[in-house]
Write an enzyme that holds these catalytic residues in place. Structure first.
Site, short mmCIF file in Angstrom:
data_model
loop_
_atom_site.label_atom_id
_atom_site.label_comp_id
_atom_site.label_asym_id
_atom_site.label_seq_id
_atom_site.Cartn_x
_atom_site.Cartn_y
_atom_site.Cartn_z
N TYR A 159 52.78 9.10 -28.65
CA TYR A 159 53.01 7.96 -29.54
C TYR A 159 54.01 7.01 -28.89
O TYR A 159 55.11 6.79 -29.39
CB TYR A 159 53.50 8.47 -30.89
CG TYR A 159 53.57 7.43 -31.99
CD1 TYR A 159 52.60 6.44 -32.11
CD2 TYR A 159 54.60 7.46 -32.93
CE1 TYR A 159 52.66 5.51 -33.13
CE2 TYR A 159 54.66 6.54 -33.97
CZ TYR A 159 53.69 5.57 -34.06
OH TYR A 159 53.76 4.63 -35.09
N TRP A 178 70.78 14.93 -31.10
CA TRP A 178 71.37 15.17 -29.78
C TRP A 178 72.87 15.46 -29.87
O TRP A 178 73.43 16.17 -29.02
CB TRP A 178 71.11 13.99 -28.84
CG TRP A 178 71.55 12.66 -29.39
CD1 TRP A 178 70.76 11.74 -30.02
CD2 TRP A 178 72.87 12.10 -29.36
NE1 TRP A 178 71.50 10.65 -30.40
CE2 TRP A 178 72.80 10.85 -30.00
CE3 TRP A 178 74.09 12.53 -28.86
CZ2 TRP A 178 73.91 10.02 -30.16
CZ3 TRP A 178 75.22 11.71 -29.02
CH2 TRP A 178 75.11 10.47 -29.66
N CYS A 232 52.49 -6.06 -33.69
CA CYS A 232 53.31 -5.69 -32.53
C CYS A 232 52.61 -6.05 -31.23
O CYS A 232 53.25 -6.49 -30.26
CB CYS A 232 53.65 -4.21 -32.56
SG CYS A 232 54.97 -3.78 -33.72
#
Length: 293
Positions: free
Chosen positions: A39, A129, A275
């Site tokens: 993706y 993270w 987009c």
């Protein structure tokens, strides 16, 4: 890394924003993704490439910049549906660790990696993270930093720099935007239509998302100690990727509506086609930054 209450709150907000998009429905995303379930922007080395071929080419382009060697450990921050890790294990014989905030992607990635015939270790953690503290040899992050928020950039790049050895390499793949001044200088029209579309994207598709400029990336990575050895634009490749996603989703309109709703289908068609137009007009770009310690 920040361990104050503001940082913790922001991390929780990122979880909510990521899950709002990526946990919509695995079955829905599968309607327009290629078989690798990648993706992100594909890489069309040849004009006759299928989306599947171009996504594999993008995986190889990305991994080829990292200087991977057998036995190394690769950290994938924002690992999606696992295609980068799977390709890395199969082609480079490395250990992989994936980080994701999406419950659906976490479960899917683990299933994908469990099927790979390898003696190398593979883990997928449902974690930010900021909560990961193990040493790794290489880091890749693809279209994830757009979800972090600018205020976390310094902490993120410091984390990445400190996680790797002296010869560490990181591949940062990000959609990038422009300052209004840059838009004007490049002669790109400033329209109310595009302003409304951008608002739609950050409200209805990627809540909390913010696009860095190339200059913003350069500032923060160099501040952390990295040297940028290469920047590669994939702008036309992303426009074509979005075209193919939109075509695939449109071809599965009835299934999409059955899985979700007519409203979700129309929203995603607006997102994908809009987009693609934004990339072609030059409002946004997609760049791969190769970062060396």
């Amino acid at each position: 890394m920040s361990d104050n209450s503001t940082g913790t709150t922001k991390s929780r907000s990122n979880v909510d924003d990521v899950q709002a998009h990526y946990d919509l429905s695995d079955a829905f995303f599968a309607l327009f993704q290629d078989p690798t379930r990648t993706y992100s922007c594909a890489y069309f080395e040849r004009d006759d490439m299928t989306l599947h071929e171009a996504q594999v080419a993008k995986l190889d382009l990305t991994l080829g910049k990292l200087g991977l060697e057998p036995g190394m450990t690769l950290l994938d921050v924002g690992c999606g549906w696992g295609s980068v890790m799977k390709r890395a294990v199969e082609r480079y014989d490395v250990n992989v660790v994936g980080l994701t905030l999406s419950k659906n992607q976490h479960a899917y990635c683990q299933q994908v990696l469990d099927k790979v015939d390898t003696n190398r270790s593979h883990r997928v953690l449902l974690s930010d993270w900021a909560n990961f503290s193990e040493p790794v040899d290489r880091i890749v992050t693809i279209e994830a930093i757009e979800h972090f928020g600018f205020e976390r950039y310094d902490d993120f790049f410091k984390f990445a720099y400190n996680a790797m050895p002296a010869d560490g390499v990181m591949l940062l793949h990000s959609i990038t935007g422009l300052h209004v001044k840059q838009v004007i200088e490049r002669g790109i029209p400033l329209t109310m239509e595009m302003a409304k579309f951008i608002r739609f994207i950050v409200t209805d598709i990627f809540p909390g998302g913010r696009l860095p400029t190339i200059e913003t990336i350069e500032e923060h990575v160099t501040k952390a100690g990295f040297t940028i050895t290469d920047i590669q634009s994939l702008q036309p490749h992303f426009a074509r990727t979005l075209d193919l996603w939109a075509e695939a989703l449109q071809a599965h309109k009835d299934e999409a509506i059955e899985i979700q709703s007519a409203e979700v289908y129309e929203r995603y068609m607006k997102y994908l086609t809009g987009c693609a137009k934004a990339f072609r007009m030059g409002y946004i770009d997609c760049n791969q930054f190769t970062l060396a310690k």
